[in-house]
Structures are given as structure tokens and as C-alpha cells.
Design a protein around this motif. Structure first.
Motif, PDB file in Angstrom:
ATOM      1  N   PRO A 146       0.792  -1.222   0.000  1.00  0.00           N
ATOM      2  CA  PRO A 146       0.000   0.000   0.000  1.00  0.00           C
ATOM      3  C   PRO A 146       0.829   1.279   0.000  1.00  0.00           C
ATOM      4  O   PRO A 146       0.571   2.196  -0.783  1.00  0.00           O
ATOM      5  N   ARG A 147       1.837   1.350   0.858  1.00  0.00           N
ATOM      6  CA  ARG A 147       2.598   2.594   0.989  1.00  0.00           C
ATOM      7  C   ARG A 147       3.382   2.920  -0.277  1.00  0.00           C
ATOM      8  O   ARG A 147       3.613   4.092  -0.597  1.00  0.00           O
ATOM      9  N   LEU A 148       3.784   1.892  -1.028  1.00  0.00           N
ATOM     10  CA  LEU A 148       4.579   2.088  -2.238  1.00  0.00           C
ATOM     11  C   LEU A 148       3.847   2.933  -3.273  1.00  0.00           C
ATOM     12  O   LEU A 148       4.473   3.645  -4.075  1.00  0.00           O
ATOM     13  N   LEU A 149       2.522   2.902  -3.265  1.00  0.00           N
ATOM     14  CA  LEU A 149       1.744   3.630  -4.265  1.00  0.00           C
ATOM     15  C   LEU A 149       2.042   5.125  -4.260  1.00  0.00           C
ATOM     16  O   LEU A 149       1.954   5.793  -5.289  1.00  0.00           O
ATOM     17  N   ASN A 150       2.384   5.684  -3.089  1.00  0.00           N
ATOM     18  CA  ASN A 150       2.502   7.140  -2.936  1.00  0.00           C
ATOM     19  C   ASN A 150       3.936   7.658  -2.895  1.00  0.00           C
ATOM     20  O   ASN A 150       4.149   8.862  -2.850  1.00  0.00           O
ATOM     21  N   ILE A 151       4.939   6.779  -2.890  1.00  0.00           N
ATOM     22  CA  ILE A 151       6.335   7.219  -2.762  1.00  0.00           C
ATOM     23  C   ILE A 151       6.801   7.887  -4.041  1.00  0.00           C
ATOM     24  O   ILE A 151       6.573   7.384  -5.137  1.00  0.00           O
ATOM     25  N   ASP A 152       7.472   9.033  -3.900  1.00  0.00           N
ATOM     26  CA  ASP A 152       8.002   9.724  -5.086  1.00  0.00           C
ATOM     27  C   ASP A 152       9.479  10.073  -4.959  1.00  0.00           C
ATOM     28  O   ASP A 152      10.099  10.533  -5.922  1.00  0.00           O
ATOM     29  N   PHE A 307      -7.111  10.282  -0.415  1.00  0.00           N
ATOM     30  CA  PHE A 307      -7.638   8.939  -0.140  1.00  0.00           C
ATOM     31  C   PHE A 307      -6.817   7.891  -0.888  1.00  0.00           C
ATOM     32  O   PHE A 307      -6.677   7.947  -2.107  1.00  0.00           O
ATOM     33  N   SER A 308      -6.240   6.950  -0.154  1.00  0.00           N
ATOM     34  CA  SER A 308      -5.423   5.900  -0.770  1.00  0.00           C
ATOM     35  C   SER A 308      -5.531   4.656   0.102  1.00  0.00           C
ATOM     36  O   SER A 308      -6.574   4.403   0.687  1.00  0.00           O
ATOM     37  N   VAL A 309      -4.462   3.883   0.196  1.00  0.00           N
ATOM     38  CA  VAL A 309      -4.470   2.656   0.992  1.00  0.00           C
ATOM     39  C   VAL A 309      -3.497   2.804   2.158  1.00  0.00           C
ATOM     40  O   VAL A 309      -2.345   3.214   1.969  1.00  0.00           O
ATOM     41  N   ALA A 310      -3.944   2.509   3.348  1.00  0.00           N
ATOM     42  CA  ALA A 310      -3.115   2.613   4.543  1.00  0.00           C
ATOM     43  C   ALA A 310      -2.035   1.540   4.557  1.00  0.00           C
ATOM     44  O   ALA A 310      -2.251   0.419   4.094  1.00  0.00           O
ATOM     45  N   LEU A 389     -13.744  -5.886   5.736  1.00  0.00           N
ATOM     46  CA  LEU A 389     -15.162  -5.604   5.528  1.00  0.00           C
ATOM     47  C   LEU A 389     -15.685  -6.283   4.271  1.00  0.00           C
ATOM     48  O   LEU A 389     -16.794  -6.810   4.245  1.00  0.00           O
ATOM     49  N   LEU A 390     -14.859  -6.276   3.196  1.00  0.00           N
ATOM     50  CA  LEU A 390     -15.290  -6.861   1.925  1.00  0.00           C
ATOM     51  C   LEU A 390     -14.070  -7.250   1.098  1.00  0.00           C
ATOM     52  O   LEU A 390     -13.242  -6.396   0.768  1.00  0.00           O
ATOM     53  N   PHE A 391     -13.929  -8.545   0.774  1.00  0.00           N
ATOM     54  CA  PHE A 391     -12.831  -9.060  -0.048  1.00  0.00           C
ATOM     55  C   PHE A 391     -11.463  -8.625   0.479  1.00  0.00           C
ATOM     56  O   PHE A 391     -10.559  -8.308  -0.289  1.00  0.00           O
ATOM     57  N   GLY A 392     -11.291  -8.573   1.787  1.00  0.00           N
ATOM     58  CA  GLY A 392     -10.015  -8.184   2.378  1.00  0.00           C
ATOM     59  C   GLY A 392      -9.862  -6.692   2.591  1.00  0.00           C
ATOM     60  O   GLY A 392      -8.924  -6.247   3.252  1.00  0.00           O
ATOM     61  N   PHE A 393     -10.768  -5.886   2.015  1.00  0.00           N
ATOM     62  CA  PHE A 393     -10.678  -4.440   2.155  1.00  0.00           C
ATOM     63  C   PHE A 393     -11.386  -3.969   3.416  1.00  0.00           C
ATOM     64  O   PHE A 393     -12.376  -4.556   3.858  1.00  0.00           O
ATOM     65  N   GLY A 394     -10.869  -2.878   3.990  1.00  0.00           N
ATOM     66  CA  GLY A 394     -11.484  -2.239   5.139  1.00  0.00           C
ATOM     67  C   GLY A 394     -11.287  -0.739   5.055  1.00  0.00           C
ATOM     68  O   GLY A 394     -10.936  -0.202   3.995  1.00  0.00           O
ATOM     69  N   LEU A 395     -11.485  -0.051   6.162  1.00  0.00           N
ATOM     70  CA  LEU A 395     -11.355   1.405   6.204  1.00  0.00           C
ATOM     71  C   LEU A 395     -10.531   1.802   7.419  1.00  0.00           C
ATOM     72  O   LEU A 395     -10.530   1.115   8.451  1.00  0.00           O
ATOM     73  N   SER A 396      -9.807   2.928   7.302  1.00  0.00           N
ATOM     74  CA  SER A 396      -9.047   3.454   8.436  1.00  0.00           C
ATOM     75  C   SER A 396      -9.284   4.956   8.563  1.00  0.00           C
ATOM     76  O   SER A 396      -9.514   5.649   7.561  1.00  0.00           O
ATOM     77  N   PHE A 397      -9.223   5.425   9.791  1.00  0.00           N
ATOM     78  CA  PHE A 397      -9.341   6.858  10.091  1.00  0.00           C
ATOM     79  C   PHE A 397      -8.263   7.209  11.099  1.00  0.00           C
ATOM     80  O   PHE A 397      -8.136   6.547  12.141  1.00  0.00           O
ATOM     81  N   THR A 398      -7.465   8.222  10.797  1.00  0.00           N
ATOM     82  CA  THR A 398      -6.357   8.621  11.682  1.00  0.00           C
ATOM     83  C   THR A 398      -6.353  10.139  11.832  1.00  0.00           C
ATOM     84  O   THR A 398      -6.630  10.868  10.874  1.00  0.00           O
ATOM     85  N   ALA A 414      -6.592  11.640   8.043  1.00  0.00           N
ATOM     86  CA  ALA A 414      -6.319  10.678   6.970  1.00  0.00           C
ATOM     87  C   ALA A 414      -7.421   9.621   6.990  1.00  0.00           C
ATOM     88  O   ALA A 414      -7.640   8.962   8.013  1.00  0.00           O
ATOM     89  N   PHE A 415      -8.117   9.493   5.867  1.00  0.00           N
ATOM     90  CA  PHE A 415      -9.195   8.521   5.713  1.00  0.00           C
ATOM     91  C   PHE A 415      -8.835   7.638   4.525  1.00  0.00           C
ATOM     92  O   PHE A 415      -8.675   8.124   3.407  1.00  0.00           O
ATOM     93  N   LYS A 416      -8.661   6.308   4.757  1.00  0.00           N
ATOM     94  CA  LYS A 416      -8.091   5.446   3.717  1.00  0.00           C
ATOM     95  C   LYS A 416      -8.695   4.053   3.746  1.00  0.00           C
ATOM     96  O   LYS A 416      -9.347   3.646   4.720  1.00  0.00           O
ATOM     97  N   PHE A 417      -8.413   3.306   2.652  1.00  0.00           N
ATOM     98  CA  PHE A 417      -8.679   1.879   2.616  1.00  0.00           C
ATOM     99  C   PHE A 417      -7.635   1.150   3.445  1.00  0.00           C
ATOM    100  O   PHE A 417      -6.516   1.615   3.653  1.00  0.00           O
ATOM    101  N   THR A 418      -7.985  -0.049   3.904  1.00  0.00           N
ATOM    102  CA  THR A 418      -6.984  -1.020   4.375  1.00  0.00           C
ATOM    103  C   THR A 418      -7.155  -2.276   3.514  1.00  0.00           C
ATOM    104  O   THR A 418      -8.194  -2.486   2.898  1.00  0.00           O
ATOM    105  N   PHE A 419      -6.125  -3.108   3.492  1.00  0.00           N
ATOM    106  CA  PHE A 419      -6.198  -4.344   2.731  1.00  0.00           C
ATOM    107  C   PHE A 419      -5.446  -5.427   3.472  1.00  0.00           C
ATOM    108  O   PHE A 419      -4.260  -5.289   3.755  1.00  0.00           O
TER     109      PHE A 419
END
Length: 423
Positions: A146-152, A307-310, A389-398, A414-419
């Protein structure tokens, strides 16, 4: 993300098909069952096994802000090829930077009793600036990271290395590595030392790492192989020394890194997980080898744009490249509530999370071209996850609070998916 989910679905379906297939040799059901369990275990570790070569699923497809889509192929020889020698390699291509990356390596066993291996590698790839990898870490696999998606912020490196793996005891592992690296940041950066400015540089390092798991328990399974049941706490220590004027090395610096992980309770019920990570760098250390605190928040205006993946152990409200340190420590507490037993297969789980980071840098003015802050006041965030919650996905709030609380409320959220999926 849809591509990754499709890949995940295919692998899961294939593994379940393999596990449920009828044996062609009914007189050997035990042996057949052992083979199926071994196959599923390999998939869970991120390998697709064939007769002599295990394909590494990590290289199939990934995504980050610098390379865009990154895809390729890689793997390692298995015991059917040889129990004394191994070959491992990969090649990948980034569609945004239009560049191939690769690694070629191998090793040979020195002693079977202590599982001692001498390994060699030549790697031309990218590494995230400010990240630290422990040599003794077991291979960790996720269907997507998940974290790799946002690294630049990456730097290119061409590294030649030789390493020695050695198991002092079943509970104490060591690895030593000598490496020579050519470093080229992909961003605007100069390291200024006494009026000398370095944009690209060479680093010669020696590393030694120890991983101590005093409470691990080994058990002999039905196929007479040893399997380790994880016990906690676990401790990892790594020392790095960089030499100037050795194999053209440009800088003298040293680093000491430490991590401990502790779990309290039963993972099938309610339990807590505590992770402490710290590090200190001294000497002429470029930003590439400094520390960040594993941030995972992209710099965009609104909550929905961010919004992305935690990640699993990242600071979800801390923005990428916001802080760098030459000494730091992070503390993370996760409390896993007992899963909600809604049905036999549907069991969401609530996780309460608090994270804290502190750090500082002695000479930030040496690092030209980047703007970043200090963690010396202490950074705090807390929140929760509702997983599976569904197919391994969930939600996070920080929520971010304390010394580094920002003026706008929305910038602290920060409001995101979890997997979360495991085989």
C-alpha cells in the motif's frame, strides 16, 4: 488497483483449486496432502513454485509515483535444482521513467548445520530515500504494498555486494555484508560538506545485523520438517559503517538501527502489538541514508484527494518528505479487538492505533535542494481501522494532534482503505 485485485483473485483461485483437487494416487493421501500444503505455503510466501525455479510474485506488478506501473519477472532456484548452490535474479521495467532495473545474484552453502551461505549480487535499481532495511529480515510478501503507491522520492543505485548468512543458533541469526554503491538521486539534491557539493556519489559500506528471537519454538510437523512458531518479543540490531577512500567511497559515516516487536495476547482473540524502531547516524551522512518515519500521506488539498491505501506500520497523517532525521525513534501500539463473529466467513475486526515519533538532525543546511522539518517536538497520531469488511478491504481513520497539529482540521485527517489477505 483493479489489476492487483485481479491478480490476487487468480492466485487465490488457483491455490484453492490445487488444494481441493483429487489425488491421482489414493494410496498416498498423506504425501499428496503434504505437497498441497507446501504449495499453498509457497504462495503465501510470494513464490509460484516450478520444478527447478520458484517465480517471485513481488516483481509481477507494482505502482509508485516515480516509475508509474512497474512490472517484470524474477525468482530463485529451489532445492530440486541444488541444495548447495542457488541463483536469484529479476528484471523489471518502469513505464513512467522508461527504464529497466535488474539484479543478478547467487550463493553457495558453506555449512548445512548452521545454514551458512555466501551470497553475491549485482543490482541496478531504485531505493526509497530515507528508508532502512535490516539484512536479517525474513522475506515479507504482500500482494501489493500500500505505501509504495505514494512514494516519489527515490535514488538510483548500482550496488555490488557480498554477504554471509549464518545461524548461530535457532534463535539467533546474523548476516554480514560488504557493498559498493554508486548513488544518483532522481530529485534535485546536493550534499554540501565544507564547500564541496555532491550531486552523485559513491559509498562503500560494511554491515552486520543480528536478529534474536528468544521465545521462538521449533516444532516437527507431520512431514518431519521443522516449523517455527513465533514467540515475542523479537529484537533486531544492525550496524553500518561507510568508509571514505575505500573503493572510491566519498563519505565516512556510521549508523546503528534497532527494532523490537512485542505481541500480548492471543491472535485468535483480542491482542496488542507494540513496535519500537530507532536509529542514529553520525558523520557525513547524505539524505539518501538518513531516516524518515515511514510517512504515508500525499500532499494534496482535500481528504478525498489524499484517499489511498493505509500501510501496515506507517504514519498515515504524516506527509511524504515532511521530516528527515539523523536520529529518531518511533513507537506504535495496535490493539486488535476480537473479530466480530457475524458469520462463519464474515468476521470484520476493529483495531485501535496510536503512533509516536521523535527525531532531530544536526546539520540540516548541508542538504540543499530539499525542504523538510524536524521531529524534535514529538509527532503523535491516533485512530482506528475496521479490517476485512469486503474481499479483504477495510477502512481506516487517523487524526494528527500535538506539537505538529496543523491549522486546518482537514489537513490533520487521513481517511483510507486497508487491505488484509493471508493464505
Amino acid at each position: 488497483m483493479l489489476k492487483r485485485c485481479s491478480l490476487l483473485f487468480f492466485i487465490l483461485c488457483y491455490s484453492l483449486t490445487q488444494a481441493q483437487s483429487i489425488s491421482e494416487k489414493p494410496q498416498e493421501p498423506l504425501q499428496d496432502s503434504i505437497k498441497k500444503k507446501a504449495f499453498i505455503k509457497q504462495l503465501g510466501n510470494g513464490f509460484f513454485p516450478t520444478k527447478y525455479w520458484n517465480f517471485d510474485l513481488r516483481y509481477l506488478i507494482k505502482y509508485n509515483q516515480y516509475e508509474g506501473v512497474r512490472t517484470g519477472i524474477g525468482g530463485i532456484t529451489n532445492d530440486d535444482f541444488s541444495k548447495k548452490y542457488r541463483i536469484n535474479s529479476y528484471v523489471v521495467y518502469g513505464f513512467r521513467d522508461h527504464r529497466f532495473k535488474y539484479s543478478i545474484g547467487g550463493g553457495f552453502r558453506l555449512a548445512e548445520k548452521t545454514n551458512s551461505w555466501l551470497n553475491f549480487a549485482y543490482t541496478d535499481d531504485l531505493q526509497e530515500t530515507g528508508s532502512t532495511k535490516f539484512l536479517t529480515d525474513k522475506r515479507f510478501f504482500q500482494f501489493f504494498e500500500p505505501r509504495l503507491l505514494n512514494i516519489d522520492l527515490f535514488h538510483k543505485h548500482i550496488t555490488k555486494s557480498i554477504a554471509l548468512e549464518h545461524q548461530i543458533s535457532p534463535k539467533l541469526l546474523t548476516e554480514t555484508e560488504l557493498a559498493i554503491s554508486k548513488i544518483a538521486p532522481t530529485y534535485n539534491y546536493s550534499f554540501n560538506i565544507n564547500g564541496n557539493s555532491f550531486q552523485n556519489f559513491e559509498i562503500s559500506t560494511a554491515k552486520i545485523a543480528l536478529q534474536w528471537s528468544p521465545f521462538d519454538v521449533s516444532e516437527v510437523t507431520e512431514n518431519e520438517s521443522n516449523e517455527v512458531i513465533n514467540g515475542y518479543p523479537k529484537f533486531t540490531l544492525q550496524y553500518t559503517k561507510s568508509f571514505s577512500d575505500v573503493f572510491k567511497g566519498d563519505f565516512n559515516f556510521s549508523k546503528l538501527d534497532f527494532r523490537t516487536i512485542y505481541k500480548i495476547g492471543n491472535e485468535k482473540d483480542a491482542f496488542s502489538e507494540i513496535t519500537l524502531v530507532s536509529g542514529i547516524a553520525s558523520g557525513d551522512t547524505p539524505i539518501t541514508h538518513m531516516y524518515h518515519a515511514y510517512p504515508n500521506n500525499i500532499t494534496k488539498e482535500t481528504i478525498l484527494q489524499r484517499f489511498s491505501v493505509a500501510g501496515l506500520n506507517s504514519f498515515e497523517t504524516m506527509y511524504f518528505n515532511e521530516f528527515f532525521s539523523d536520529k529518531f525513534a518511533t513507537f506504535q501500539l495496535k490493539h486488535f479487538i476480537k473479530p466480530f463473529n457475524i458469520s462463519k466467513r464474515y468476521k470484520p475486526q476493529l483495531v485501535l492505533i496510536t503512533r509516536y515519533a521523535i527525531g532531530d538532525m544536526k546539520n540540516p543546511e548541508r542538504h540543499e535542494g530539499l525542504t523538510f522539518g524536524s521531529l524534535k517536538k514529538g509527532y503523535t497520531e491516533s485512530g482506528f481501522e475496521i479490517n476485512k469488511l469486503l474481499f479483504g478491504f477495510g477502512l481506516s481513520f487517523t487524526y494528527r494532534y500535538g506539537a505538529y497539529h496543523l491549522p486546518l482540521f482537514s489537513d490533520n485527517v487521513a481517511f483510507k482503505f486497508t487491505f488484509n489477505v493471508s493464505l
